[in-house]
Design a protein around this motif. Structure first.
Motif, short mmCIF file in Angstrom:
data_model
loop_
_atom_site.label_atom_id
_atom_site.label_comp_id
_atom_site.label_asym_id
_atom_site.label_seq_id
_atom_site.Cartn_x
_atom_site.Cartn_y
_atom_site.Cartn_z
N ASN A 167 12.16 -2.98 1.61
CA ASN A 167 11.09 -2.57 2.51
C ASN A 167 9.76 -3.15 2.02
O ASN A 167 9.19 -2.67 1.02
N PRO A 168 9.21 -4.16 2.69
CA PRO A 168 7.97 -4.82 2.23
C PRO A 168 6.75 -3.92 2.21
O PRO A 168 5.72 -4.31 1.64
N ILE A 169 6.83 -2.73 2.82
CA ILE A 169 5.65 -1.87 2.81
C ILE A 169 5.45 -1.21 1.45
O ILE A 169 4.35 -0.79 1.11
N GLU A 170 6.51 -1.13 0.64
CA GLU A 170 6.42 -0.46 -0.65
C GLU A 170 5.35 -1.08 -1.55
O GLU A 170 4.50 -0.36 -2.07
N PRO A 171 5.34 -2.40 -1.77
CA PRO A 171 4.27 -2.96 -2.61
C PRO A 171 2.88 -2.85 -1.97
O PRO A 171 1.88 -2.85 -2.68
N LYS A 172 2.83 -2.74 -0.65
CA LYS A 172 1.54 -2.55 0.02
C LYS A 172 0.88 -1.25 -0.45
O LYS A 172 -0.34 -1.20 -0.65
N TRP A 173 1.70 -0.20 -0.58
CA TRP A 173 1.16 1.08 -1.06
C TRP A 173 0.60 0.91 -2.49
O TRP A 173 -0.49 1.40 -2.80
N VAL A 174 1.37 0.24 -3.34
CA VAL A 174 0.96 0.08 -4.74
C VAL A 174 -0.37 -0.66 -4.84
O VAL A 174 -1.29 -0.23 -5.55
N HIS A 175 -0.49 -1.78 -4.11
CA HIS A 175 -1.73 -2.57 -4.17
C HIS A 175 -2.91 -1.77 -3.62
O HIS A 175 -4.03 -1.86 -4.16
N GLY A 176 -2.67 -0.99 -2.56
CA GLY A 176 -3.74 -0.20 -1.99
C GLY A 176 -4.26 0.86 -2.95
O GLY A 176 -5.47 1.06 -3.09
N LYS A 177 -3.35 1.53 -3.65
CA LYS A 177 -3.76 2.58 -4.59
C LYS A 177 -4.54 1.98 -5.76
O LYS A 177 -5.49 2.60 -6.26
N ARG A 178 -4.14 0.81 -6.20
CA ARG A 178 -4.87 0.16 -7.28
C ARG A 178 -6.25 -0.29 -6.83
O ARG A 178 -7.22 -0.28 -7.60
N ALA A 179 -6.36 -0.68 -5.56
CA ALA A 179 -7.64 -1.21 -5.06
C ALA A 179 -8.70 -0.14 -4.89
O ALA A 179 -9.89 -0.42 -5.04
N ILE A 180 -8.29 1.09 -4.58
CA ILE A 180 -9.29 2.12 -4.29
C ILE A 180 -9.56 3.03 -5.48
O ILE A 180 -10.39 3.93 -5.40
N VAL A 181 -8.88 2.79 -6.61
CA VAL A 181 -9.01 3.69 -7.74
C VAL A 181 -10.44 3.73 -8.26
O VAL A 181 -11.17 2.73 -8.21
N GLU A 182 -10.86 4.89 -8.73
CA GLU A 182 -12.20 5.08 -9.28
C GLU A 182 -12.04 5.69 -10.68
O GLU A 182 -11.79 6.90 -10.81
N PRO A 183 -12.14 4.88 -11.74
CA PRO A 183 -11.85 5.38 -13.09
C PRO A 183 -12.79 6.49 -13.57
O PRO A 183 -12.41 7.31 -14.39
N GLU A 184 -14.02 6.52 -13.08
CA GLU A 184 -15.02 7.39 -13.67
C GLU A 184 -15.27 8.67 -12.87
O GLU A 184 -16.12 9.46 -13.26
N GLN A 185 -14.58 8.87 -11.76
CA GLN A 185 -14.80 10.08 -10.98
C GLN A 185 -13.57 10.39 -10.14
O GLN A 185 -12.73 9.52 -9.90
N VAL A 186 -13.49 11.66 -9.72
CA VAL A 186 -12.43 12.07 -8.80
C VAL A 186 -12.95 11.94 -7.38
O VAL A 186 -13.97 12.55 -7.03
N LEU A 187 -12.29 11.13 -6.59
CA LEU A 187 -12.72 10.93 -5.21
C LEU A 187 -12.41 12.16 -4.37
O LEU A 187 -11.42 12.86 -4.61
N SER A 188 -13.23 12.40 -3.38
CA SER A 188 -12.93 13.47 -2.43
C SER A 188 -11.81 13.00 -1.51
O SER A 188 -11.48 11.80 -1.46
N ALA A 189 -11.22 13.92 -0.77
CA ALA A 189 -10.15 13.56 0.16
C ALA A 189 -10.66 12.59 1.20
O ALA A 189 -9.97 11.62 1.57
N ALA A 190 -11.88 12.81 1.69
CA ALA A 190 -12.46 11.91 2.70
C ALA A 190 -12.69 10.53 2.13
O ALA A 190 -12.48 9.51 2.82
N GLU A 191 -13.11 10.45 0.86
CA GLU A 191 -13.34 9.14 0.24
C GLU A 191 -12.03 8.38 0.05
O GLU A 191 -11.98 7.16 0.26
#
Length: 225
Positions: A167-191
């Motif tokens: 299923n090619p969508i599986e790596p899409k999820w992984v790349h997306g989560k890495r792209a939006i990560v914020e190491p220095e704070q916890v993002l809100s649900a809306a963010e």
């Protein structure tokens, strides 16, 4: 690993490949790879990165700030279209269940119908909310209505158990989560939702609502002395 002689893998892979060929031969048909995932606000994805000083960047799981009432994770339905390479996302107020799956498929079909499409060749896994009698019945009823009134039929292809590489969508999820990560704070649900939609180039829509009541937990019998 799809070449390994596991039970059912070869036959189901052939069924998936047949849908790929059919979609290529029919411009009005869309091949879509579907899946759900949880976007955690606290758990951080595995990734490799370095700081400006050259040291390895170490990510630590965050903690919910005091007074934060947002959910710790957001459930999201996604469809990766093979014709455009784009994602169709809908976040969920709740968790994946059969009823939410029906609502998501109905939404996808309406959008594809507006584009003049006539069939959705759906590739997904064997999650309980995909293979349930309720969802199968919904697809049959939906297809009868689509044939009679005009609409987008759904042809479902189930992937073998534990075969995410099909299923090619599986790596899409992984790349997306890495792209939006914020190491220095916890993002809100809306963010989290906003960043995910921006990364995939999707519009934000109101959340799909889980209407099914939660399952009742079995009560423990007290021992009589």
């Amino acid at each position: 690993m799809d070449h390994q002689p596991r039970p059912g893998v070869r036959a189901k892979k052939k069924a998936r490949d047949r849908l790929i060929r059919l979609a290529a031969a029919h411009p009005g048909w869309v091949l879509g790879y579907q899946d759900e995932c949880w976007w955690s606000r606290l758990a951080l994805p595995a990734m490799r990165a370095r700081t400006a000083e050259g040291d390895r960047l170490r990510l630590a799981e965050g903690a919910v700030p005091a007074g934060d009432t947002d959910p710790k994770a957001l459930s999201c339905y996604g469809l990766l279209r093979s014709d455009t390479g784009r994602m169709m996302l809908r976040f969920v107020a709740g968790r994946p269940v059969s009823q939410v799956t029906e609502d998501y498929l109905a939404w996808v079909c309406e959008r594809l119908k507006a584009e003049g499409k006539t069939a959705l060749l759906l590739v997904w896994d064997n999650a309980a909310w995909h293979v349930s009698k309720r969802v199968r019945s919904w697809i049959r009823t939906h297809n009868r209505k689509a044939r009679a009134e005009g609409g987008v039929r759904v042809v479902a292809c189930f992937l073998p158990v534990k075969s995410p590489w099909l299923n090619p969508i599986e790596p899409k999820w992984v790349h997306g989560k890495r792209a939006i990560v914020e190491p220095e704070q916890v993002l809100s649900a809306a963010e989290v939702e906003t960043r995910a939609c921006q990364y995939y180039g999707c519009s934000r829509y109101e959340h799909l609502q889980q209407m099914d009541p939660p399952r009742k937990q079995p009560t423990k019998r007290k021992k009589v002395a």
